[in-house]
Design a protein around this motif. Structure first.
Motif, PDB file in Angstrom:
ATOM      1  N   TYR A  14      68.523  17.633  33.944  1.00 38.33           N
ATOM      2  CA  TYR A  14      69.741  17.191  33.541  1.00 38.33           C
ATOM      3  C   TYR A  14      70.018  15.582  33.483  1.00 38.33           C
ATOM      4  O   TYR A  14      69.046  15.165  34.272  1.00 38.33           O
ATOM      5  CB  TYR A  14      70.901  17.560  34.502  1.00 38.33           C
ATOM      6  CG  TYR A  14      70.815  19.196  34.546  1.00 38.33           C
ATOM      7  CD1 TYR A  14      71.930  19.830  33.779  1.00 38.33           C
ATOM      8  CD2 TYR A  14      70.184  20.069  35.206  1.00 38.33           C
ATOM      9  CE1 TYR A  14      72.154  20.938  33.632  1.00 38.33           C
ATOM     10  CE2 TYR A  14      70.309  21.421  35.214  1.00 38.33           C
ATOM     11  CZ  TYR A  14      71.395  21.793  34.390  1.00 38.33           C
ATOM     12  OH  TYR A  14      71.442  23.385  34.259  1.00 38.33           O
ATOM     13  N   TYR A  68      73.952  28.725  41.296  1.00 41.02           N
ATOM     14  CA  TYR A  68      72.742  29.483  40.646  1.00 41.02           C
ATOM     15  C   TYR A  68      71.509  29.566  41.243  1.00 41.02           C
ATOM     16  O   TYR A  68      70.506  29.674  40.730  1.00 41.02           O
ATOM     17  CB  TYR A  68      72.607  28.546  39.369  1.00 41.02           C
ATOM     18  CG  TYR A  68      73.720  28.701  38.375  1.00 41.02           C
ATOM     19  CD1 TYR A  68      73.589  29.879  37.225  1.00 41.02           C
ATOM     20  CD2 TYR A  68      74.815  28.002  38.398  1.00 41.02           C
ATOM     21  CE1 TYR A  68      74.410  29.965  36.419  1.00 41.02           C
ATOM     22  CE2 TYR A  68      75.973  28.142  37.477  1.00 41.02           C
ATOM     23  CZ  TYR A  68      75.855  29.160  36.491  1.00 41.02           C
ATOM     24  OH  TYR A  68      76.904  29.468  35.476  1.00 41.02           O
ATOM     25  N   LEU A 100      73.472  17.835  39.418  1.00 45.20           N
ATOM     26  CA  LEU A 100      74.535  18.769  39.427  1.00 45.20           C
ATOM     27  C   LEU A 100      75.205  18.626  40.977  1.00 45.20           C
ATOM     28  O   LEU A 100      74.609  18.057  41.819  1.00 45.20           O
ATOM     29  CB  LEU A 100      73.456  19.972  39.482  1.00 45.20           C
ATOM     30  CG  LEU A 100      72.787  20.535  37.955  1.00 45.20           C
ATOM     31  CD1 LEU A 100      72.109  21.568  38.447  1.00 45.20           C
ATOM     32  CD2 LEU A 100      73.820  20.499  36.951  1.00 45.20           C
ATOM     33  N   THR A 101      76.305  19.355  40.892  1.00 47.27           N
ATOM     34  CA  THR A 101      76.862  19.151  42.122  1.00 47.27           C
ATOM     35  C   THR A 101      76.385  20.248  43.023  1.00 47.27           C
ATOM     36  O   THR A 101      75.572  21.243  42.570  1.00 47.27           O
ATOM     37  CB  THR A 101      78.614  19.749  41.824  1.00 47.27           C
ATOM     38  OG1 THR A 101      78.686  21.067  41.401  1.00 47.27           O
ATOM     39  CG2 THR A 101      79.154  18.817  40.916  1.00 47.27           C
ATOM     40  N   GLN A 121      77.279  23.766  42.047  1.00 48.74           N
ATOM     41  CA  GLN A 121      76.577  24.111  40.784  1.00 48.74           C
ATOM     42  C   GLN A 121      75.178  24.753  41.176  1.00 48.74           C
ATOM     43  O   GLN A 121      74.877  25.742  40.846  1.00 48.74           O
ATOM     44  CB  GLN A 121      76.404  23.231  39.723  1.00 48.74           C
ATOM     45  CG  GLN A 121      77.761  22.967  39.091  1.00 48.74           C
ATOM     46  CD  GLN A 121      77.795  21.698  38.242  1.00 48.74           C
ATOM     47  OE1 GLN A 121      77.002  20.690  38.473  1.00 48.74           O
ATOM     48  NE2 GLN A 121      78.536  21.752  37.071  1.00 48.74           N
ATOM     49  N   MET A 122      74.619  23.958  42.302  1.00 52.54           N
ATOM     50  CA  MET A 122      73.279  24.370  42.710  1.00 52.54           C
ATOM     51  C   MET A 122      73.283  25.676  43.473  1.00 52.54           C
ATOM     52  O   MET A 122      72.540  26.581  43.458  1.00 52.54           O
ATOM     53  CB  MET A 122      72.501  23.318  43.468  1.00 52.54           C
ATOM     54  CG  MET A 122      72.272  22.186  42.540  1.00 52.54           C
ATOM     55  SD  MET A 122      71.274  20.878  43.408  1.00 52.54           S
ATOM     56  CE  MET A 122      72.258  20.185  44.432  1.00 52.54           C
ATOM     57  N   TYR A 163      71.823  29.409  34.534  1.00 58.12           N
ATOM     58  CA  TYR A 163      71.506  28.162  34.945  1.00 58.12           C
ATOM     59  C   TYR A 163      72.889  27.331  34.601  1.00 58.12           C
ATOM     60  O   TYR A 163      73.524  27.923  33.534  1.00 58.12           O
ATOM     61  CB  TYR A 163      70.552  27.229  34.427  1.00 58.12           C
ATOM     62  CG  TYR A 163      70.345  27.349  32.964  1.00 58.12           C
ATOM     63  CD1 TYR A 163      70.979  26.339  32.184  1.00 58.12           C
ATOM     64  CD2 TYR A 163      69.695  28.352  32.463  1.00 58.12           C
ATOM     65  CE1 TYR A 163      70.685  26.366  30.705  1.00 58.12           C
ATOM     66  CE2 TYR A 163      69.457  28.516  30.988  1.00 58.12           C
ATOM     67  CZ  TYR A 163      69.972  27.402  30.239  1.00 58.12           C
ATOM     68  OH  TYR A 163      69.917  27.617  28.938  1.00 58.12           O
ATOM     69  N   PRO A 164      73.501  26.361  35.248  1.00 62.53           N
ATOM     70  CA  PRO A 164      74.586  25.851  34.841  1.00 62.53           C
ATOM     71  C   PRO A 164      74.614  24.848  33.601  1.00 62.53           C
ATOM     72  O   PRO A 164      73.768  24.407  33.211  1.00 62.53           O
ATOM     73  CB  PRO A 164      75.200  24.849  35.998  1.00 62.53           C
ATOM     74  CG  PRO A 164      73.861  24.694  36.661  1.00 62.53           C
ATOM     75  CD  PRO A 164      72.927  25.550  36.467  1.00 62.53           C
ATOM     76  N   LYS A 165      75.581  25.092  32.875  1.00 64.97           N
ATOM     77  CA  LYS A 165      75.755  24.432  31.465  1.00 64.97           C
ATOM     78  C   LYS A 165      77.103  23.712  31.426  1.00 64.97           C
ATOM     79  O   LYS A 165      77.885  23.975  30.512  1.00 64.97           O
ATOM     80  CB  LYS A 165      75.722  25.302  30.151  1.00 64.97           C
ATOM     81  CG  LYS A 165      74.303  25.823  30.290  1.00 64.97           C
ATOM     82  CD  LYS A 165      74.224  26.918  29.130  1.00 64.97           C
ATOM     83  CE  LYS A 165      73.732  28.314  29.572  1.00 64.97           C
ATOM     84  NZ  LYS A 165      74.124  29.298  28.680  1.00 64.97           N
ATOM     85  N   PRO A 166      77.359  22.604  32.418  1.00 61.71           N
ATOM     86  CA  PRO A 166      78.501  21.965  32.255  1.00 61.71           C
ATOM     87  C   PRO A 166      78.677  20.924  31.007  1.00 61.71           C
ATOM     88  O   PRO A 166      78.027  20.719  30.380  1.00 61.71           O
ATOM     89  CB  PRO A 166      78.554  21.054  33.477  1.00 61.71           C
ATOM     90  CG  PRO A 166      77.144  21.032  34.174  1.00 61.71           C
ATOM     91  CD  PRO A 166      76.402  22.117  33.287  1.00 61.71           C
ATOM     92  N   ASN A 204      77.220  17.524  30.793  1.00 60.79           N
ATOM     93  CA  ASN A 204      76.038  17.494  31.531  1.00 60.79           C
ATOM     94  C   ASN A 204      75.192  18.758  31.300  1.00 60.79           C
ATOM     95  O   ASN A 204      74.602  19.427  32.088  1.00 60.79           O
ATOM     96  CB  ASN A 204      76.164  17.297  32.946  1.00 60.79           C
ATOM     97  CG  ASN A 204      74.907  17.170  33.648  1.00 60.79           C
ATOM     98  OD1 ASN A 204      73.989  16.286  33.078  1.00 60.79           O
ATOM     99  ND2 ASN A 204      74.576  16.990  34.899  1.00 60.79           N
TER     100      ASN A 204
END
Length: 92
Positions: free
Chosen positions: A41, A53, A45-46, A49-50, A6-9, A12
């Protein structure tokens, strides 16, 4: 949900992570989606990003912008020709 799944910006980070702890995905969103868990979040998410992932927004997500039914119907019919004999004729 595991490391790198999963994304971890930096601006965010996930507020909550819920693993279902099953050996299979669980039906969510009234059975419309299958998921291994849930992420929350602070900001949306952008799309990238979605996509990166393979994440899907929850159907009831308040940040999810959905076009009106009128806009969706217009998009569906855009570019379609009316049936023969129903097109209005131009008048001189």
């Amino acid at each position: 949900m595991d490391i790198g799944t999963y994304p971890k910006p930096p601006d965010n980070q996930p507020l909550s992570i819920v693993n279902y702890d099953d050996d299979r995905r669980r039906p969510v969103a009234d059975g419309r989606l299958m998921a291994w868990g849930e992420l929350t979040y602070a900001k949306p998410l952008t799309e990238k990003q979605m996509e990166d992932y393979e994440l899907k927004p929850a159907p009831g997500n308040p940040d999810r912008v959905r076009p009106s039914i009128t806009a969706r119907l217009k998009d569906e019919t855009r570019g379609q020709e009316p049936p023969e004999g129903t097109r209005p004729e131009a008048k001189p």
